[in-house]
Design a protein around this motif. Sequence first.
Motif, PDB file in Angstrom:
ATOM      1  N   GLU A 107       0.873  -1.185   0.000  1.00 25.88           N
ATOM      2  CA  GLU A 107       0.000   0.000   0.000  1.00 25.88           C
ATOM      3  C   GLU A 107       0.904   1.227   0.000  1.00 25.88           C
ATOM      4  N   HIS A 108       0.740   2.089  -0.997  1.00 25.04           N
ATOM      5  CA  HIS A 108       1.636   3.232  -1.123  1.00 25.04           C
ATOM      6  C   HIS A 108       0.903   4.428  -1.715  1.00 25.04           C
ATOM      7  N   VAL A 109       1.508   5.595  -1.593  1.00 19.32           N
ATOM      8  CA  VAL A 109       0.985   6.802  -2.224  1.00 19.32           C
ATOM      9  C   VAL A 109       1.264   6.730  -3.722  1.00 19.32           C
ATOM     10  N   ALA A 110       0.246   6.992  -4.540  1.00 22.29           N
ATOM     11  CA  ALA A 110       0.405   6.953  -5.994  1.00 22.29           C
ATOM     12  C   ALA A 110       0.524   8.346  -6.601  1.00 22.29           C
ATOM     13  N   ILE A 111      -0.101   9.337  -5.974  1.00 24.84           N
ATOM     14  CA  ILE A 111       0.051  10.740  -6.358  1.00 24.84           C
ATOM     15  C   ILE A 111      -0.351  11.576  -5.155  1.00 24.84           C
ATOM     16  N   ALA A 112       0.308  12.702  -4.978  1.00 24.48           N
ATOM     17  CA  ALA A 112       0.036  13.568  -3.826  1.00 24.48           C
ATOM     18  C   ALA A 112       0.009  15.020  -4.285  1.00 24.48           C
ATOM     19  N   GLY A 113      -0.441  15.885  -3.382  1.00 22.85           N
ATOM     20  CA  GLY A 113      -0.440  17.310  -3.669  1.00 22.85           C
ATOM     21  C   GLY A 113      -1.536  17.772  -4.606  1.00 22.85           C
ATOM     22  N   PHE A 149      -7.793  19.879 -12.253  1.00 18.31           N
ATOM     23  CA  PHE A 149      -7.294  19.130 -13.405  1.00 18.31           C
ATOM     24  C   PHE A 149      -7.535  17.632 -13.251  1.00 18.31           C
ATOM     25  N   ILE A 150      -7.267  16.927 -14.341  1.00 17.40           N
ATOM     26  CA  ILE A 150      -7.179  15.466 -14.357  1.00 17.40           C
ATOM     27  C   ILE A 150      -5.700  15.093 -14.376  1.00 17.40           C
ATOM     28  N   PHE A 151      -5.360  14.035 -13.634  1.00 18.95           N
ATOM     29  CA  PHE A 151      -3.999  13.504 -13.612  1.00 18.95           C
ATOM     30  C   PHE A 151      -4.055  12.017 -13.957  1.00 18.95           C
ATOM     31  N   GLU A 152      -3.107  11.567 -14.757  1.00 21.88           N
ATOM     32  CA  GLU A 152      -3.020  10.142 -15.056  1.00 21.88           C
ATOM     33  C   GLU A 152      -2.048   9.495 -14.071  1.00 21.88           C
ATOM     34  N   VAL A 153      -2.474   8.375 -13.480  1.00 19.22           N
ATOM     35  CA  VAL A 153      -1.705   7.738 -12.413  1.00 19.22           C
ATOM     36  C   VAL A 153      -1.513   6.263 -12.752  1.00 19.22           C
ATOM     37  N   ASP A 154      -0.291   5.793 -12.640  1.00 19.50           N
ATOM     38  CA  ASP A 154       0.003   4.373 -12.789  1.00 19.50           C
ATOM     39  C   ASP A 154      -0.069   3.730 -11.402  1.00 19.50           C
ATOM     40  N   LEU A 161      -7.957   2.870 -20.869  1.00 25.11           N
ATOM     41  CA  LEU A 161      -8.051   1.580 -21.556  1.00 25.11           C
ATOM     42  C   LEU A 161      -6.718   0.853 -21.566  1.00 25.11           C
ATOM     43  N   TRP A 162      -5.720   1.411 -20.873  1.00 26.71           N
ATOM     44  CA  TRP A 162      -4.372   0.828 -20.916  1.00 26.71           C
ATOM     45  C   TRP A 162      -3.799   0.639 -19.503  1.00 26.71           C
ATOM     46  N   GLY A 163      -4.666   0.476 -18.528  1.00 24.53           N
ATOM     47  CA  GLY A 163      -4.215   0.085 -17.206  1.00 24.53           C
ATOM     48  C   GLY A 163      -3.765   1.197 -16.297  1.00 24.53           C
ATOM     49  N   THR A 164      -4.144   2.432 -16.594  1.00 22.92           N
ATOM     50  CA  THR A 164      -3.852   3.544 -15.698  1.00 22.92           C
ATOM     51  C   THR A 164      -5.159   4.136 -15.189  1.00 22.92           C
ATOM     52  N   TRP A 165      -5.030   5.041 -14.229  1.00 25.66           N
ATOM     53  CA  TRP A 165      -6.188   5.651 -13.569  1.00 25.66           C
ATOM     54  C   TRP A 165      -6.161   7.151 -13.841  1.00 25.66           C
ATOM     55  N   LEU A 166      -7.311   7.705 -14.211  1.00 20.07           N
ATOM     56  CA  LEU A 166      -7.447   9.140 -14.413  1.00 20.07           C
ATOM     57  C   LEU A 166      -8.186   9.704 -13.209  1.00 20.07           C
ATOM     58  N   ARG A 216       6.338   6.522 -13.548  1.00 22.81           N
ATOM     59  CA  ARG A 216       6.355   6.108 -14.954  1.00 22.81           C
ATOM     60  C   ARG A 216       5.884   7.204 -15.896  1.00 22.81           C
ATOM     61  N   LEU A 217       4.935   8.010 -15.443  1.00 28.14           N
ATOM     62  CA  LEU A 217       4.321   9.024 -16.299  1.00 28.14           C
ATOM     63  C   LEU A 217       4.880  10.421 -16.034  1.00 28.14           C
ATOM     64  N   GLY A 218       6.032  10.481 -15.406  1.00 26.94           N
ATOM     65  CA  GLY A 218       6.679  11.773 -15.186  1.00 26.94           C
ATOM     66  C   GLY A 218       6.296  12.453 -13.898  1.00 26.94           C
ATOM     67  N   GLY A 219       5.697  11.725 -12.988  1.00 26.10           N
ATOM     68  CA  GLY A 219       5.273  12.330 -11.731  1.00 26.10           C
ATOM     69  C   GLY A 219       3.870  12.893 -11.829  1.00 26.10           C
TER      70      GLY A 219
END
Length: 463
Positions: free
Chosen positions: A149-155, A191-196, A166-171, A202-205
Amino acid sequence: MSETRQSARPSATRRQVLAGTGALGVGIAFTGAFSELFAGTAAARGRAGYGPLVPDPDGLLDLPKGFRYKVLSREGDRLRSGEGKVPSNHDGMAAFRARRGGVHLIRNHENRVDAKIPVPVVDGITYDPMGKGGCTSLTLDGHNDVRGEHVAIAGTAVNCAGGPSLWGTWLTCEETEDKAGTNGYTKDHGFIFEVDPTDTRRLGGAVPLTAMGRFQHEAIAIDPRRGVVYETEDAFEKPFGLFYRFLPEKPLGGPGSLQAGGRLQAMRVPGVPDLSRIQETGACFDDIEWVDVPDPLAVETPIRFQDFGSRGITHAQKLEGCYWGGKSVYFVSSYAKSAEGSAADHYGQIWRYEPSRRRLTLVIVFGPDTDLQLPGEEPDNICLAPSGGLMVCEDGEGAQHVFGLTRRGEVYAMARGRQNIGTPEEPAWGEFAGVTFSPDEDTMYVNCYRPGTTFAVTGPWDH
């Protein structure tokens, strides 16, 4: 100008369905043919519901007989990564396939500046250090035991719903339009952020997808053929939100492709400035128009206030859930209240837009026959169920449920929250959010918003 006409589908009928929940009944009144919601999905199977809910002796979650739950994560627990505590306000969620039959579960935290437990700041994946929202990711094995269990995006801020790519990421979607300097923020939000869910860098933070608009986002759904992204806006005051589509420069381009930009457009229904005016299920509008958004970044003016020309644009109150089914996108207006500025009242609508025909249809209207002292109004997050129907998270007053809706139009209670966040004299319950199923459809994952709790529900699902 197109005109309203009746669909050639079967005439609408009024149903009142009462499903037992122990001592408390569930009242839902709706008009419409639920079969319209499931074009292209599996045929209806099995029974209509799983029987009455059994009171949970542990006081967390009532389920039908034969079903059981596992608590995966609760706010205030320690993250297994050691990054801090599990944040508050569990909201939108999606499940992705992992190795050896496991699941990657990614979860939004709808935290504002006053959040009880913010998402921990993590170097490299933090957008604005003053933002308290974001996403956390859980890795589960084949038995729904938590292995990571970890942080995937913050701030980020007020991460409400969103949707899977459709390619395994979360918006993940920010439901705010606060700018830098407001509420202590150092950057613009909305905004929308794409998260792996597995590789946070992987997506540049934390990269905002600015071309997709800056507004009070709720949910998204993607057309799997054209790659068009549909977006709902849950604006809190009049003028209410818009229904958008985003035309990517690189449609269906895979992880990170949405950073290439595209065109943002808003839906115009000719002659209908407010969707709440339409109350008759089966009403169709052809020749739906899509109008370029003048300023997607809303530098000076929020998008819903912007000038869309002499013919205006179409608004709706509480645009929330959104999903793709068959050849159409469906979206939810959770409610409309004339006292708050809507043109008419309802307790929930579900709309269907068919891109190939440029046709919009009102499929379902909840109420006004619903007794507001009973649960059942204000549908919110939705997802397709293994049986071919829908699961709907309730976000209203009183007791809170996850409801199942079958293709035949039957409504049943699937779960009821038992965590009292009020007092013994005046009890209250946190809404459900983020309902989703594992890739093998054997587990339903769902969040209780407050206190933030993530459940895994297993049992004799109809497949």
